[in-house]
Design a protein around this motif. Structure first.
Motif, PDB file in Angstrom:
ATOM      1  N   THR A   1       0.808  -1.216   0.000  1.00 41.86           N
ATOM      2  CA  THR A   1       0.000   0.000   0.000  1.00 41.86           C
ATOM      3  C   THR A   1       0.846   1.274   0.000  1.00 41.86           C
TER       4      THR A   1
ATOM      5  N   LYS B   1      19.170   1.409   4.223  1.00 39.20           N
ATOM      6  CA  LYS B   1      18.829   0.819   2.922  1.00 39.20           C
ATOM      7  C   LYS B   1      20.105   0.481   2.139  1.00 39.20           C
TER       8      LYS B   1
ATOM      9  N   ASN C   1       4.949  14.834  -1.638  1.00 37.97           N
ATOM     10  CA  ASN C   1       5.263  15.179  -0.238  1.00 37.97           C
ATOM     11  C   ASN C   1       4.609  16.501   0.141  1.00 37.97           C
TER      12      ASN C   1
ATOM     13  N   TYR D   1       9.561  12.932  -3.597  1.00 40.57           N
ATOM     14  CA  TYR D   1       8.225  12.802  -4.180  1.00 40.57           C
ATOM     15  C   TYR D   1       7.573  14.182  -4.343  1.00 40.57           C
TER      16      TYR D   1
HETATM   17  P1  NAD Z   1       4.510   5.296   1.993  1.00 38.54           P
HETATM   18  O1  NAD Z   1       5.164   6.305   2.842  1.00 38.54           O
HETATM   19  O2  NAD Z   1       3.589   5.742   0.922  1.00 38.54           O
HETATM   20  O3  NAD Z   1       3.709   4.264   2.898  1.00 38.54           O
HETATM   21  C1  NAD Z   1       4.267   3.620   4.033  1.00 38.54           C
HETATM   22  C2  NAD Z   1       3.795   2.198   4.101  1.00 38.54           C
HETATM   23  O4  NAD Z   1       4.084   1.676   5.399  1.00 38.54           O
HETATM   24  C3  NAD Z   1       2.272   2.043   3.948  1.00 38.54           C
HETATM   25  O5  NAD Z   1       2.045   0.956   3.106  1.00 38.54           O
HETATM   26  C4  NAD Z   1       1.773   1.727   5.332  1.00 38.54           C
HETATM   27  O6  NAD Z   1       0.637   0.918   5.324  1.00 38.54           O
HETATM   28  C5  NAD Z   1       2.950   1.001   5.893  1.00 38.54           C
HETATM   29  N1  NAD Z   1       2.915   1.024   7.341  1.00 38.54           N
HETATM   30  C6  NAD Z   1       2.431   1.980   8.124  1.00 38.54           C
HETATM   31  N2  NAD Z   1       2.546   1.647   9.410  1.00 38.54           N
HETATM   32  C7  NAD Z   1       3.133   0.466   9.411  1.00 38.54           C
HETATM   33  C8  NAD Z   1       3.524  -0.409  10.467  1.00 38.54           C
HETATM   34  N3  NAD Z   1       3.359  -0.096  11.738  1.00 38.54           N
HETATM   35  N4  NAD Z   1       4.109  -1.521  10.091  1.00 38.54           N
HETATM   36  C9  NAD Z   1       4.291  -1.822   8.816  1.00 38.54           C
HETATM   37  N5  NAD Z   1       3.924  -1.057   7.795  1.00 38.54           N
HETATM   38  C10 NAD Z   1       3.348   0.076   8.106  1.00 38.54           C
HETATM   39  O7  NAD Z   1       5.615   4.306   1.400  1.00 38.54           O
HETATM   40  P2  NAD Z   1       6.565   4.589   0.170  1.00 38.54           P
HETATM   41  O8  NAD Z   1       6.591   6.046  -0.103  1.00 38.54           O
HETATM   42  O9  NAD Z   1       6.270   3.667  -0.915  1.00 38.54           O
HETATM   43  O10 NAD Z   1       7.972   4.177   0.770  1.00 38.54           O
HETATM   44  C11 NAD Z   1       8.527   4.834   1.860  1.00 38.54           C
HETATM   45  C12 NAD Z   1      10.030   4.781   1.767  1.00 38.54           C
HETATM   46  O11 NAD Z   1      10.439   5.580   0.652  1.00 38.54           O
HETATM   47  C13 NAD Z   1      10.720   5.318   3.000  1.00 38.54           C
HETATM   48  O12 NAD Z   1      11.676   4.395   3.427  1.00 38.54           O
HETATM   49  C14 NAD Z   1      11.378   6.584   2.503  1.00 38.54           C
HETATM   50  O13 NAD Z   1      12.606   6.835   3.129  1.00 38.54           O
HETATM   51  C15 NAD Z   1      11.581   6.286   1.038  1.00 38.54           C
HETATM   52  N6  NAD Z   1      11.731   7.507   0.218  1.00 38.54           N
HETATM   53  C16 NAD Z   1      10.814   8.489   0.301  1.00 38.54           C
HETATM   54  C17 NAD Z   1      11.000   9.655  -0.414  1.00 38.54           C
HETATM   55  C18 NAD Z   1      10.021  10.795  -0.320  1.00 38.54           C
HETATM   56  O14 NAD Z   1      10.257  11.840  -0.919  1.00 38.54           O
HETATM   57  N7  NAD Z   1       8.938  10.664   0.403  1.00 38.54           N
HETATM   58  C19 NAD Z   1      12.096   9.792  -1.263  1.00 38.54           C
HETATM   59  C20 NAD Z   1      13.012   8.745  -1.355  1.00 38.54           C
HETATM   60  C21 NAD Z   1      12.812   7.602  -0.597  1.00 38.54           C
END
Ligand code: NAD
Length: 353
Positions: free
Chosen positions: A15, A132, A157, A154
């Motif tokens: 998700t 990571k 954000n 993103y």
């Molecule tokens: P997201 O932030 O859209 O969603 C987080 C996911 O974690 C969801 O599926 C949620 O259901 C799940 N989650 C929430 N609580 C949880 C729990 N207690 N246990 C397990 N899962 C749980 O995810 P995304 O954007 O696909 O990936 C996030 C990653 O991407 C992070 O590690 C972040 O560092 C990395 N990232 C983000 C950006 C950015 O600009 N936002 C940029 C580069 C990398």
């Protein structure tokens, strides 16, 4: 219609924005997807479950080799994006790679990595990124056919809600202001994760490990400075949008454990030291006349990313690889015009009405 041979893609945190983007396009073109979710509750899980050939498995990834075996059983492809909310990211990342190896059927394992800046220069590591990179190195050592994608920042954000770092704060006069520690003219890599992660990953799977084994690919389609981001928002929303550089990131809401250290690291790494977002040499090709390399996303004093080639000056941009993988990407202006107001309205805000 003849039966098409189908491959199964295993994904975790289905998700999440990255994984969900892949699942939508993969299902649409006939892949089977098996995705782990922390919870089946919520609109994204419901949406994904309604897609053809998508199976979701609910459960925690922490200390759960049984679930991991079920996830990879018979799967040919894997996209793994670990998240800090799920528990110890290094332990989970390693266990997932072990399980993929055990399954014996994985032909291509894509891991969504991020850099450990301390390896590449006089910089501190960001805690939520460096883990990571540790996992990336483990995956390499295991000998799985693998590729590592590095996500840019993103587009989505941004929100006018009071979340730290990317709040587009609505002002009393109807304009927006973005305050962050990034220098006004720092080139930053952007990505519309929901729109563009999936199609780019599909192309990487199509090309396969023959082309991409061991590679790092920057998932970013557009390089913009903070001022250029605000200008794109301004054109899209037809309002004044200004950028203000501030040394400290304001924390106005309760944030998850560990995120404060990440934000403090960002203040130092990008705000004070002006390090490049992607520090690896392959993302920072040498600029003309510089043996050391001044990349398009270089930090202090970085060049514009132009290189002197045999045929003259050739453009070397960190966005080139992603743009070759997928030409239908969404830029910041389109995001701000088409998506930002809709997301804001869904969040209960009414400035756009
Ligand atoms: P997201 O932030 O859209 O969603 C987080 C996911 O974690 C969801 O599926 C949620 O259901 C799940 N989650 C929430 N609580 C949880 C729990 N207690 N246990 C397990 N899962 C749980 O995810 P995304 O954007 O696909 O990936 C996030 C990653 O991407 C992070 O590690 C972040 O560092 C990395 N990232 C983000 C950006 C950015 O600009 N936002 C940029 C580069 C990398």
């Amino acid at each position: 219609m003849t039966q098409q041979p189908t491959k199964t893609i295993a994904v975790v945190n289905a998700t999440g924005r990255q994984a969900a983007s892949l699942i939508r396009v993969a299902s649409a073109v006939g892949f089977h997807v098996r995705g782990q979710v922390h919870s089946l509750k919520g609109i994204i899980a419901a949406e994904l479950q309604s897609l053809p050939n998508v199976t979701l498995i609910e459960g925690s990834l922490a200390n759960n080799p049984g679930l991991m075996d079920e996830l990879f059983r018979g799967a040919q492809l894997a996209f793994i994006n670990t998240v800090s909310q799920a528990g110890d990211e290094v332990a989970i990342g390693r266990a997932l790679a072990d399980a993929a190896k055990r399954a014996g059927t994985i032909q291509h394992y894509i891991y969504s990595s991020m850099p450990d800046h301390s390896v590449y220069g006089p910089w501190p590591a960001l805690p939520l990124w460096a883990c990571k990179f540790t996992v990336e190195n483990y995956v390499r050592q295991l000998g799985l056919p693998c590729t590592f994608v590095y996500a840019g920042i993103y587009n989505n954000n941004f929100t006018s809600l009071p979340y730290p770092l990317f709040q587009m704060e609505l002002q009393p006069d109807g304009s927006f202001e973005w305050r962050a520690p990034f220098p006004e003219d720092m080139p930053l890599p952007w990505l519309d994760a929901e729109h563009d992660v999936g199609p780019a990953l599909l192309q990487i799977f199509k090309d396969g490990p023959q082309k991409w084994h061991g590679h790092r690919i920057a998932l970013t389609f557009e390089t913009l400075t903070p001022v250029q981001v605000c200008n794109a928002f301004s054109r899209a929303l037809n309002r004044r949008v200004t950028y203000r550089r501030v040394p400290k990131i304001e924390i106005k809401v309760k944030i998850p454990a560990g995120y404060r250290e990440q934000l403090e690291g960002i203040e130092v790494l990008f705000g004070q030291l002006e390090a490049p977002y992607f520090p690896q040499p392959e993302f920072n090709p040498p600029a003309a006349g510089s043996p050391k390399g001044l990349g398009p996303l270089g930090g202090k004093g970085a060049g514009a990313g132009m290189m002197q080639g045999p045929g003259g000056v050739v453009s070397q941009r960190v966005t080139d690889e992603a743009r070759q993988l997928w030409q239908g990407w969404r830029d910041m202006e389109e995001y701000a015009r088409e998506v930002f107001p809709v997301e804001e309205e869904a969040n209960g805000l009414d400035w756009m009405l």
